[in-house]
Design an enzyme around this catalytic site. Structure first.
Site, mmCIF file in Angstrom:
data_model
loop_
_atom_site.group_PDB
_atom_site.id
_atom_site.type_symbol
_atom_site.label_atom_id
_atom_site.label_comp_id
_atom_site.label_asym_id
_atom_site.label_seq_id
_atom_site.Cartn_x
_atom_site.Cartn_y
_atom_site.Cartn_z
ATOM 1 N N CYS A 85 -19.699 -5.998 3.689
ATOM 2 C CA CYS A 85 -18.904 -4.449 4.096
ATOM 3 C C CYS A 85 -17.651 -4.604 3.471
ATOM 4 O O CYS A 85 -17.056 -5.566 3.133
ATOM 5 C CB CYS A 85 -18.699 -4.605 5.801
ATOM 6 N N CYS A 141 0.632 4.897 6.997
ATOM 7 C CA CYS A 141 -0.036 4.683 8.235
ATOM 8 C C CYS A 141 0.677 3.825 9.127
ATOM 9 O O CYS A 141 1.144 2.695 8.701
ATOM 10 C CB CYS A 141 -1.423 3.993 8.111
ATOM 11 N N ARG A 180 -17.573 -2.579 18.158
ATOM 12 C CA ARG A 180 -17.031 -3.751 17.852
ATOM 13 C C ARG A 180 -15.614 -3.683 18.658
ATOM 14 O O ARG A 180 -14.729 -2.948 18.692
ATOM 15 C CB ARG A 180 -16.549 -3.807 16.517
ATOM 16 N N CYS A 206 0.861 -1.181 0.147
ATOM 17 C CA CYS A 206 -0.038 -0.021 -0.128
ATOM 18 C C CYS A 206 0.730 1.378 0.020
ATOM 19 O O CYS A 206 1.850 1.329 0.684
ATOM 20 C CB CYS A 206 -0.980 -0.088 1.181
ATOM 21 N N CYS A 260 -19.402 2.274 8.942
ATOM 22 C CA CYS A 260 -18.477 1.597 9.995
ATOM 23 C C CYS A 260 -17.199 2.622 10.229
ATOM 24 O O CYS A 260 -16.613 2.430 9.063
ATOM 25 C CB CYS A 260 -18.243 0.388 9.330
ATOM 26 N N CYS A 279 0.524 0.361 10.277
ATOM 27 C CA CYS A 279 -0.001 -0.795 9.335
ATOM 28 C C CYS A 279 1.276 -1.613 8.634
ATOM 29 O O CYS A 279 2.035 -1.168 8.163
ATOM 30 C CB CYS A 279 -0.941 -0.244 8.219
ATOM 31 N N CYS A 339 -16.576 -8.757 5.613
ATOM 32 C CA CYS A 339 -15.923 -7.679 5.329
ATOM 33 C C CYS A 339 -14.647 -7.888 4.559
ATOM 34 O O CYS A 339 -13.975 -8.483 4.796
ATOM 35 C CB CYS A 339 -15.498 -7.079 6.829
HETATM 36 N N1 SAM Z 1 -6.296 0.605 2.929
HETATM 37 C C1 SAM Z 1 -7.826 0.990 3.541
HETATM 38 C C2 SAM Z 1 -7.656 2.204 4.531
HETATM 39 O O1 SAM Z 1 -6.963 2.237 5.168
HETATM 40 O O2 SAM Z 1 -8.695 2.959 4.168
HETATM 41 C C3 SAM Z 1 -8.675 -0.203 4.231
HETATM 42 C C4 SAM Z 1 -7.827 -1.314 5.017
HETATM 43 S S1 SAM Z 1 -6.930 -0.603 6.623
HETATM 44 C C5 SAM Z 1 -5.944 -2.238 6.879
HETATM 45 C C6 SAM Z 1 -8.315 -0.882 7.646
HETATM 46 C C7 SAM Z 1 -8.124 -0.359 9.109
HETATM 47 O O3 SAM Z 1 -7.548 -1.411 9.645
HETATM 48 C C8 SAM Z 1 -7.363 0.932 9.430
HETATM 49 O O4 SAM Z 1 -7.927 2.087 9.232
HETATM 50 C C9 SAM Z 1 -6.765 0.673 10.806
HETATM 51 O O5 SAM Z 1 -7.795 1.432 11.674
HETATM 52 C C10 SAM Z 1 -6.902 -0.937 10.895
HETATM 53 N N2 SAM Z 1 -5.862 -1.402 11.153
HETATM 54 C C11 SAM Z 1 -4.894 -1.584 10.428
HETATM 55 N N3 SAM Z 1 -3.543 -1.997 11.034
HETATM 56 C C12 SAM Z 1 -3.853 -2.167 12.174
HETATM 57 C C13 SAM Z 1 -3.135 -2.569 13.294
HETATM 58 N N4 SAM Z 1 -1.745 -2.985 13.127
HETATM 59 N N5 SAM Z 1 -3.673 -2.482 14.491
HETATM 60 C C14 SAM Z 1 -5.038 -2.103 14.676
HETATM 61 N N6 SAM Z 1 -5.661 -1.591 13.509
HETATM 62 C C15 SAM Z 1 -5.127 -1.771 12.547
HETATM 63 FE FE1 SF4 Z 2 -2.699 1.065 3.397
HETATM 64 FE FE2 SF4 Z 2 -2.667 0.266 5.681
HETATM 65 FE FE3 SF4 Z 2 -3.179 2.618 5.486
HETATM 66 FE FE4 SF4 Z 2 -5.047 0.946 4.743
HETATM 67 S S1 SF4 Z 2 -4.241 1.117 6.829
HETATM 68 S S2 SF4 Z 2 -4.176 3.011 3.720
HETATM 69 S S3 SF4 Z 2 -3.606 -0.665 4.111
HETATM 70 S S4 SF4 Z 2 -1.201 1.618 5.162
#
Ligand code: SAM
Ligand code: SF4
Ligand code: DTB
Length: 352
Positions: A134, A63, A266, A59, A194, A66, A103
């Protein structure tokens, strides 16, 4: 009085009021949360959703939590968009093991035009199994939101993650405002929202209050509010983050329950790192939804059989999802389109 005009459902919460809730003695806070929960829900029912990563890793976003960001070396193997028929197989398995919502998550900044026919076919296919759908695909513009809504998508997940003040410490590649815009597009298209966040990222209590104020002052509360406990993944900037006091996590659930009485809250990511007593306390605080199945998107989640044992020990039953007959008919009609979707996706993936 209808549910939306109920005096406990407010959209004018202030940061000071919410901070005061966080600062209540633990037992007082839990009592309030339980009281609210019991006015709107059967406290012994928990909704179960299963996650499926339809496109994994690589990606472009940054973040800090992530494992799927291309910027961090987390050892994750990237996978291209899953074939529609594979997604449907996964959804069938989720349904067979007791999930009522499926989801689908993609490691995208936002979907590309070429992806839309595949994801809309996934929605139609999964819905035709009698599951709620979802998706979480990143940012959506108005047209994309409408396309997903037209395909029958029930919920769109897009998290605010944290308070507006702390947000810049966690993500720099998209703004808070971008997120709010996507949420507005999802609402305008008529889908359920959500939206929640992550705790344990080094934020202060005021930031947890700030996130919840954002959610609770939306013109309509999100129907589903995921409260994720940070899953610390080696290679991400937050890998060595100090643990949050478990009671502060439970407090966050309890305050979310009080602020958004009608929403499903949740107990989201992080259950693998929690003991059963802590999960029970989260249910007591008003959590009434979980992710169910061995995997979240890329990290482990408790085994389904362990969750069912826990439910049994706590006298919890999974919340039923009733689909209406006219919906069932429409969904059955979609089955025909599926074969087409399967062929499409075969050619799409073969061409890549
Ligand atoms: N890429 C898209 C986005 O970020 O909008 C959708 C998938 S992203 C993995 C969805 C959510 O997963 C993120 O917004 C975050 O809140 C949660 N998430 C991702 N990594 C995480 C982690 N290590 N621990 C807890 N929540 C996590
Ligand atoms: Fe990409 Fe992870 Fe951020 Fe979603 S949460 S936009 S998968 S880096
Ligand atoms: C949400 O709030 N939590 C889910 C879902 N929405 C998409 C994702 C949790 C991901 C945890 C880290 C992983 O498994 O990759």
């Amino acid at each position: 009085m209808n549910a939306t005009s109920h005096p406990l459902i407010r959209h004018d919460w202030t940061r000071a009021e919410v901070k005061a809730l966080f600062e209540l003695p633990f037992s007082d806070l839990m009592y309030q949360a339980q009281t609210v929960h019991r006015s709107f829900f059967n406290p012994n029912e928990v909704q179960v959703s299963t996650l499926c990563s339809i496109k994994t890793g690589a990606c472009p976003e940054d973040c800090a939590y992530c494992p799927q960001s291309a910027r961090y070396d987390t050892g994750l193997e990237r996978e291209k968009l899953m074939a529609v028929e594979k997604v449907i197989e996964e959804a069938k398995a989720a349904k067979a093991s007791g999930a009522t919502r499926f989801c689908m998550g993609a490691a995208w900044r936002s979907p590309k035009g070429k992806d839309m026919p595949y994801v809309t076919n996934m929605v139609k296919g999964v819905k035709s199994l009698g599951l709620e759908t979802c998706m979480t695909l990143g940012m959506l513009n108005e047209d994309q939101a409408q396309e997903l809504a037209n395909a029958g998508l029930d919920y769109y997940n897009h998290n605010l993650d944290t308070s507006p003040e702390y947000y810049g410490e966690i993500i720099t590649t998209r703004t808070y405002q971008d997120r709010l815009q996507t949420l507005a597009n999802v609402r305008k298209a008529g889908m359920k929202v959500c939206c929640g966040g992550i705790v344990g990222m080094g934020e202060e209590e005021g930031d947890r209050a700030g996130l919840l104020v954002q959610l609770a002052t939306m013109p309509e509360h999100p129907e589903s509010v995921p409260v994720n406990m940070l899953v610390k993944v080696e290679g991400t900037p937050l890998a060595d983050q100090a643990d949050l006091d478990p009671f502060d996590f439970i407090r966050t659930i309890a305050v979310a329950r009080i602020l958004m009485p009608k929403s499903h809250v949740r107990l989201s990511a992080g259950r693998e790192q929690m003991n059963e007593q802590m999960q029970a306390m989260a249910f007591l605080a008003g959590a009434n939804s979980i992710f169910y199945g061995e995997k979240l998107l890329t990290t482990p989640n408790p085994e389904a059989s362990k969750d069912m044992q826990l439910f049994k020990r706590l006298g919890i039953t999974p919340e039923a999802y009733e689909i209406h007959e006219d919906e069932a008919e429409q969904e059955a009609a979609v089955v025909n389109q599926l074969q087409e979707a399967q062929l499409d996706s075969f050619f799409y993936n073969a061409a890549k």
